[in-house]
Design a protein around this motif. Structure first.
Motif, PDB file in Angstrom:
ATOM      1  N   ASN A  96       1.636  -1.060  -0.321  1.00  0.00           N
ATOM      2  CA  ASN A  96      -0.193   0.165   0.458  1.00  0.00           C
ATOM      3  C   ASN A  96       0.886   1.314   0.192  1.00  0.00           C
ATOM      4  OD1 ASN A  96      -2.076  -1.094   0.292  1.00  0.00           O
ATOM      5  ND2 ASN A  96      -2.709  -1.327   2.311  1.00  0.00           N
ATOM      6  N   SER A  97       2.180   0.941   0.057  1.00  0.00           N
ATOM      7  CA  SER A  97       2.851   2.278  -0.066  1.00  0.00           C
ATOM      8  C   SER A  97       2.763   2.928  -0.919  1.00  0.00           C
ATOM      9  CB  SER A  97       4.730   2.040  -0.213  1.00  0.00           C
ATOM     10  OG  SER A  97       4.999   0.911  -1.119  1.00  0.00           O
ATOM     11  N   GLU A  98       2.385   4.532  -1.400  1.00  0.00           N
ATOM     12  CA  GLU A  98       2.344   5.474  -2.011  1.00  0.00           C
ATOM     13  C   GLU A  98       3.838   5.705  -2.576  1.00  0.00           C
ATOM     14  OE1 GLU A  98      -0.255   8.841  -0.845  1.00  0.00           O
ATOM     15  OE2 GLU A  98      -0.783   8.056   0.534  1.00  0.00           O
ATOM     16  N   PRO A 103       9.201   0.655  -6.743  1.00  0.00           N
ATOM     17  CA  PRO A 103      10.174   0.790  -5.617  1.00  0.00           C
ATOM     18  C   PRO A 103       8.934   0.150  -4.627  1.00  0.00           C
ATOM     19  CG  PRO A 103      10.151   3.294  -5.736  1.00  0.00           C
ATOM     20  CD  PRO A 103      10.045   2.279  -7.484  1.00  0.00           C
ATOM     21  N   ARG A 104       8.089   0.247  -4.993  1.00  0.00           N
ATOM     22  CA  ARG A 104       6.762  -0.457  -3.993  1.00  0.00           C
ATOM     23  C   ARG A 104       6.333  -2.077  -4.409  1.00  0.00           C
ATOM     24  NH1 ARG A 104      -0.393   1.742  -5.367  1.00  0.00           N
ATOM     25  NH2 ARG A 104      -0.143   0.530  -3.704  1.00  0.00           N
ATOM     26  N   LYS A 231      -3.897   3.435  -5.130  1.00  0.00           N
ATOM     27  CA  LYS A 231      -5.030   2.435  -4.883  1.00  0.00           C
ATOM     28  C   LYS A 231      -4.540   1.157  -3.681  1.00  0.00           C
ATOM     29  CE  LYS A 231      -7.835   2.511  -8.467  1.00  0.00           C
ATOM     30  NZ  LYS A 231      -9.142   2.792  -7.545  1.00  0.00           N
ATOM     31  N   VAL A 232      -4.775   1.405  -2.549  1.00  0.00           N
ATOM     32  CA  VAL A 232      -4.429   0.517  -1.394  1.00  0.00           C
ATOM     33  C   VAL A 232      -5.490  -0.418  -1.399  1.00  0.00           C
ATOM     34  CG1 VAL A 232      -3.441   2.390  -0.743  1.00  0.00           C
ATOM     35  CG2 VAL A 232      -5.802   1.720  -0.082  1.00  0.00           C
ATOM     36  N   ILE A 233      -4.873  -1.583  -0.454  1.00  0.00           N
ATOM     37  CA  ILE A 233      -5.320  -2.800   0.129  1.00  0.00           C
ATOM     38  C   ILE A 233      -6.690  -2.335   1.237  1.00  0.00           C
ATOM     39  CG2 ILE A 233      -5.819  -5.264   0.712  1.00  0.00           C
ATOM     40  CD1 ILE A 233      -3.200  -5.252  -1.366  1.00  0.00           C
TER      41      ILE A 233
END
Length: 269
Positions: A96-98, A103-104, A231-233
């Protein structure tokens, strides 16, 4: 009183026995302490650790330990629940890192490898643990289901945000999870390269698949620039393994899920 009105004879719901509530809390706390003791023994001794060694580490006798776990398999199930908590506590924030896509991806793969690197004996015990007589669960398989389901929702939302069909999201997610897990098992057995190196190789391979798919559909994504839409979980309660029940306790045999609902939403921020 009218004939068609029945008097309420049930009265107020009696308060729950405070002593029982305190005992359940104490029991949960003691089980957690014993699981931590077992994980320390496992780290020192290896997969062939014994119940007696766990009791010594916890500072209790074996009969005390058996009040909380029916056997070693029951204890391993509880260790599996703890392993799931540790993994998701590290992996979900990374997913979930912005950050920019590359890098994510790197941070997510490193979170998975880092957990296995810190708890290699725990992983092998759970990977080789076979449920007996219908009791218990395949922790590694279930965790893979949790991660793949969450990743599928995440990929689906991103595909739709780019105006693409989200149909490939589920097989893509399961493929990526299996790919990373198999590579991680290979690395745990061989250790022929550093964790940093294998993480970087896998990061570039995962990104190459994403970039290639996107370019086929005339979508260009900068791997080092954060996406405009993040988008995040959000995992539902049913995605986390329910605490194991001892045989005979309410709720059926040990292991399983809090519910069968594994839906994952990925809202925009």
């Amino acid at each position: 009183m009218p004939d068609d009105v029945k008097p309420n004879r049930s009265g107020p719901t009696p308060p729950r026995d405070g002593r029982r509530t305190r005992w359940e809390k104490h029991r949960t706390q003691r089980r957690a302490e014993f699981v931590e003791a077992a994980m320390r023994v496992l780290a020192d001794v290896g997969p062939d650790f014994g119940i007696e060694q766990v009791a010594v580490e916890a500072g209790v006798t074996k009969p005390v330990l058996y009040r909380h776990f029916s056997d070693k398999a029951d204890l391993v199930e509880a260790m599996g629940e703890r392993a799931t908590e540790i993994l998701l506590d590290r992996l979900i924030p990374a997913l979930n890192s912005e950050e920019a896509p590359l890098p994510r991806i790197r941070k997510s793969i490193d979170a998975f490898f880092g957990t296995l690197d810190e708890y290699p004996n725990l992983y092998w015990v759970l990977a080789r643990h076979t449920p007996i007589d219908g009791r218990g669960s395949d922790v590694v398989r279930e965790d893979k289901e949790i991660i793949a389901t969450a990743l599928s929702a995440l990929l689906g939302d991103y595909l739709r945000s780019f105006g693409l069909d989200s149909g490939p999201a589920e097989p893509w997610a399961y493929g990526v999870v299996g790919f990373v897990q198999n590579a991680a098992e290979w690395w745990l057995e061989r250790r022929s390269m550093s964790r940093e190196s294998v993480t970087e190789y896998l990061t570039l391979l995962v990104w190459a698949a994403i970039d290639g798919f996107a370019r086929q559909h005339d979508v260009l994504i900068d791997p080092n620039a954060p996406l405009a839409i993040n988008k995040v979980i959000q995992l539902h309660a049913g995605d986390v393994r329910a605490p194991a029940k001892r045989p005979g306790e309410a709720g059926g045999p040990s292991g399983g899920r809090a519910s069968t609902d594994r839906a994952v939403r990925s809202p925009e921020r």
